[in-house]
Design an enzyme around this catalytic site. Structure first.
Site, short mmCIF file in Angstrom:
data_model
loop_
_atom_site.label_atom_id
_atom_site.label_comp_id
_atom_site.label_asym_id
_atom_site.label_seq_id
_atom_site.Cartn_x
_atom_site.Cartn_y
_atom_site.Cartn_z
N ARG B 8 0.81 -1.22 0.00
CA ARG B 8 0.00 0.00 0.00
C ARG B 8 0.84 1.26 0.00
NH1 ARG B 8 -1.80 1.30 6.19
NH2 ARG B 8 -0.37 -0.16 7.18
N GLU B 56 -18.71 4.22 -0.26
CA GLU B 56 -17.94 3.56 -1.31
C GLU B 56 -18.68 3.49 -2.64
OE1 GLU B 56 -18.66 2.30 1.70
OE2 GLU B 56 -16.74 2.60 2.71
N ARG B 165 -1.91 -4.48 3.62
CA ARG B 165 -1.63 -3.60 4.74
C ARG B 165 -0.25 -3.83 5.33
NH1 ARG B 165 -2.14 -4.67 10.51
NH2 ARG B 165 -2.11 -2.67 11.59
#
Ligand SMILES: Cc1ncc(C[n+]2csc(CCOP(=O)(O)OP(=O)(O)O)c2C)c(N)n1
Ligand SMILES: [Mg+2]
Lengths: 275, 310
Positions: B8, B56, B165
């Site tokens: 990320r 979203e 992540r």
């Protein structure tokens, strides 16, 4: 100011568009006449008076954009595009057939003049917001117009987009609510009321104009007011009659998604006869 | 110990790079900009960054409108929400219209860790892979993530780039490039093919070492371009080794293993075993412990290979 002949011309144009709606759904044997007829006057005003566009050059960068968020009303859009000259009027007879440029719901890749795919309710307003945002980033002169259904307004994404448009002060965006009071399963009041939509959008930070969606003087004045409104998007809450213009379709839930029979088509066309 | 970096981290950095290069990029996020690192881009290019709030579906719709008006629209969120919550928007507006929207969510897979099942996307590859016009990229490490995010700007249409992540070991370096539709043979071998994507590429390389100790020679292929998939390279490797193990941080249904099974069953039926999450939700825990718990370790891959070779 519009002259009475301007208005008379728009009324005549709307009548032609209504005839197309009846014919194309009748020939196709399926489709959504009710919500197409309720939107006919507003869509006519957009394509034949309000919007800057070039039917011979559908991707002209400075064109105004129209997003039919309530995509099932595709017949009214297709008729307006054909009457404008985006493609021959004869194409309307191919609606919903295999290989047609006119899909059951708007397809931006197949139909000249269609700005975005729609058909899954609730999504078009968000796309219109994105267009308005892009236009503002580019300091472009064009404006974005969208139309949503009142049943469609039950979708959460409509309210997400409504928050967004106000937050980003998209004053180049004008949306019309086709407030015909009916959805598939019945009256909004019975299925799921959206109650006072004007108050809802006002509280969401929009400029709201309430009109009779079949009165061209009011329709044109509302779009004009929207153009002059700064720092806020405008919602035109247009009271309409589902099935407008065809006596036996008016306010009939049954004609939401049912095409007229041959007999009904004949009668409807008689009622919509042009001089 | 190899360098470790989260994929990320590449996101905000590449967006900045693209904007500096004069590309007409915009980024949207749904209240996760600091986690996805799009906030870094927003700090440098505030006029090109838009937070939509926790919405979203609207994010994807707005991105579609931006793309329809000429922008290259990148979106951020967690993989669960970006693909699941907004699936219909991705399908009906973005993919049907073949719009230039990049869906590059972070926090995919089990390595999300302590947030648990609600936040661990294990079906996002399957969802995105099922959509016409969508390209699906699962980068193996930070450097490939950066290359893929860059490449996405040159692809005219929807692209999904799956980011994670956790800081994970790197496989490549700065010089790595990404070619859509090309698989990368990262280590050659003759007895068994291990086709992996995402963090499982590095895990596969360690499995290769375990197998080598037993005298088994494994070929490791990074299939970061899950769609379009490099059928030619996969068939060639399967023809050479005759055994294929797939490995992914995702459900074994419909993801990389599914994609490869589809290719091989039609073109060169080959004995296969799929390493991945077996029709289960994730759970809370540290990332490294979760990989053990769910059977995504070098030992698990090596075991699958041995089973095939038996
Ligand atoms: C997401 C989604 N759910 C359901 C439908 C099926 N559907 C088509 S039209 C409609 C009712 C729409 O009512 P309204 O917005 O009031 O349309 P109008 O009265 O203007 O025709 C429904 C539920 C759909 N097209 N999209
Ligand atoms: Mg209605």
């Amino acid at each position: 100011m519009q002259t009475t002949t301007d208005i008379a011309q728009l009324e005549a144009q709307a009548r032609r568009i209504r005839r197309h709606i009846i014919e194309m759904t009748g020939i196709a044997g399926s489709g959504h006449p009710g919500g197409s007829l309720s939107a006919a006057d507003i869509v006519t005003a957009l394509y034949f008076s309000v919007m800057k566009h070039r039917p011979q050059e559908p991707s002209w960068p400075d064109r105004d954009r129209f997003v039919l968020s309530k995509g099932h009303a595709a017949p009214v859009l297709y008729a307006a595009l054909a009457e404008s000259g985006y493609y021959p009027v004869e194409a309307l007879g191919t609606l919903r057939q295999l290989g047609s440029i006119l899909q059951g719901h708007p397809d931006m890749c197949k139909t000249p003049g269609v700005e975005i795919c729609s058909g899954s309710l609730g999504q078009g307003l968000a796309a219109a917001c994105g267009m308005a945002l892009a236009g503002r980033m580019d300091r472009a002169p064009w404006r974005v117009y969208a139309m949503i259904g009142d049943g469609e307004a039950q979708e959460g994404e409509i309210w997400e987009a409504s928050m967004f448009a106000a937050h980003y002060k998209l004053d180049n965006l004008t949306c019309v609510l086709d407030f015909n009071g009916l959805q598939i399963d019945g009256r909004l009041e019975d299925v799921m009321s959206i109650d006072c939509p004007s108050e809802k959008w006002r509280s969401f930070g929009w400029h709201v104009v309430k009109i009779d969606g079949h009165d061209f003087v009011q329709i044109l004045a509302a779009f004009d007011e929207a153009k002059r409104t700064k720092n806020k998007p405008t919602m035109i809450v247009a009271r309409t009659v589902k099935g407008k213009g065809v006596s036996f379709m008016e306010n009939q839930v049954g004609f939401h998604g049912k095409a007229p029979s041959e007999e009904q088509m004949k009668q409807a066309l008689e009622e919509l006869a042009t001089e | 110990m190899a360098e470790k970096r989260a994929t990320r981290e590449a996101y905000g950095a590449v967006l900045i790079e693209l904007a500096k290069a004069g590309r007409d990029v915009v980024a949207l996020d749904a209240d996760l900009a600091s986690s996805t690192t799009t906030a870094k881009f927003g700090a440098e290019f505030p006029d090109r960054f838009f937070n939509v709030g926790v919405a979203e579906q609207n994010m994807i719709g707005v991105a579609a409108g931006l793309a329809a008006s000429g922008k290259i629209a990148y979106t951020g969120s967690f993989a669960v929400f970006a693909t699941g919550r907004a699936f219909d928007q991705i399908r009906n507006t973005v993919c049907y219209g073949n719009l230039n929207v990049k869906i590059c969510p972070t926090h995919a897979g089990l390595t999300v860790g302590p947030d648990g099942a609600s936040h661990q996307a294990l079906e996002d590859i399957a969802l995105m892979r099922s959509l016409p016009n969508m390209r699906v990229i699962v980068p193996a490490d930070y450097y490939e993530a950066a290359a893929a995010l860059r490449a996405a700007a040159d692809i005219d249409g929807p692209v999904f780039v799956r980011l994670g992540r956790a800081a994970v070991p790197v496989v490549y370096d700065e010089s790595h490039t990404f070619d859509l539709g090309k698989a990368d043979v990262v280590a050659e071998g003759g007895d068994v093919t291990i086709a992996a994507c995402g963090i499982m590429v590095e895990v596969a390389l360690r499995a290769r070492d375990l197998l080598a100790a037993d005298g088994v020679s494994a070929e490791v292929i990074n299939v970061s371009s899950v769609k379009p998939i490099d059928a030619e390279a996969l068939v060639a490797s399967a023809a050479k080794t005759g055994h294929v193990v797939t490995a992914e941080e995702h459900t074994i249904q419909g993801g990389l293993g599914g994609a490869i099974a589809e290719v091989l069953s039609e073109q060169l039926p080959t004995p296969m075993l799929r390493v991945g999450v077996r029709d289960m939700f994730g759970t809370s825990g540290p990332a490294d412990e979760l990989l053990i718990e769910y059977g995504l370790t070098p030992a698990n891959i090596a075991e699958a290979a041995r089973k095939l070779l038996d």
